[in-house]
Write a protein that holds these residues in place. Sequence first.
Motif, mmCIF file in Angstrom:
data_model
loop_
_atom_site.group_PDB
_atom_site.id
_atom_site.type_symbol
_atom_site.label_atom_id
_atom_site.label_comp_id
_atom_site.label_asym_id
_atom_site.label_seq_id
_atom_site.Cartn_x
_atom_site.Cartn_y
_atom_site.Cartn_z
ATOM 1 N N VAL A 2 0.827 -1.208 0.000
ATOM 2 C CA VAL A 2 0.000 0.000 0.000
ATOM 3 C C VAL A 2 0.862 1.260 0.000
ATOM 4 N N ASP A 3 2.003 1.231 0.714
ATOM 5 C CA ASP A 3 2.842 2.431 0.761
ATOM 6 C C ASP A 3 3.528 2.714 -0.568
ATOM 7 N N LEU A 4 3.499 1.758 -1.502
ATOM 8 C CA LEU A 4 4.098 1.978 -2.817
ATOM 9 C C LEU A 4 3.107 2.534 -3.837
ATOM 10 N N GLN A 5 1.823 2.520 -3.526
ATOM 11 C CA GLN A 5 0.816 3.019 -4.461
ATOM 12 C C GLN A 5 1.113 4.442 -4.950
ATOM 13 N N PRO A 6 1.534 5.351 -4.068
ATOM 14 C CA PRO A 6 1.821 6.706 -4.546
ATOM 15 C C PRO A 6 3.011 6.781 -5.504
ATOM 16 N N MET A 7 3.791 5.705 -5.604
ATOM 17 C CA MET A 7 4.960 5.712 -6.475
ATOM 18 C C MET A 7 4.617 5.372 -7.924
ATOM 19 N N ALA A 28 9.253 9.141 -6.916
ATOM 20 C CA ALA A 28 9.586 7.719 -6.804
ATOM 21 C C ALA A 28 11.093 7.545 -6.623
ATOM 22 N N HIS A 29 11.877 8.307 -7.386
ATOM 23 C CA HIS A 29 13.330 8.241 -7.252
ATOM 24 C C HIS A 29 13.752 8.591 -5.830
ATOM 25 N N LYS A 35 14.999 5.017 0.843
ATOM 26 C CA LYS A 35 14.860 3.652 1.355
ATOM 27 C C LYS A 35 16.208 2.944 1.300
ATOM 28 N N TYR A 36 16.944 3.110 0.228
ATOM 29 C CA TYR A 36 18.263 2.508 0.090
ATOM 30 C C TYR A 36 19.211 3.031 1.170
ATOM 31 N N SER A 57 10.606 -2.052 -6.156
ATOM 32 C CA SER A 57 10.419 -1.367 -7.434
ATOM 33 C C SER A 57 9.598 -2.216 -8.396
ATOM 34 N N PHE A 58 9.794 -3.540 -8.372
ATOM 35 C CA PHE A 58 8.999 -4.410 -9.230
ATOM 36 C C PHE A 58 7.539 -4.380 -8.803
ATOM 37 N N SER A 59 7.301 -4.411 -7.488
ATOM 38 C CA SER A 59 5.933 -4.348 -6.977
ATOM 39 C C SER A 59 5.276 -3.047 -7.361
#
Length: 63
Positions: A2-7, A28-29, A35-36, A57-59
């Motif tokens: 869910v936290d990746l949806q905005p990306m 997104a970058h 995160k890295y 990133s795949f997700s």
Amino acid sequence: MVDLQPMSLGYEEGQDVTQEVLKRAEKAHQYFHNKYLELVASGVEKELRGLLIFHDSFSCTRT
């Protein structure tokens, strides 16, 4: 997940690249870069960091 949806870039191949798409790409970058850096600071092994970022990133691209 869910936290990746905005990306999500909201972009499909062949579509014009708009200012909005560019803003989303920068966001997104920054998200994945931060995160890295968090993973580096926490002492996670290099190979595992790469796998975790790849998974995220795949997700993100599948949404």
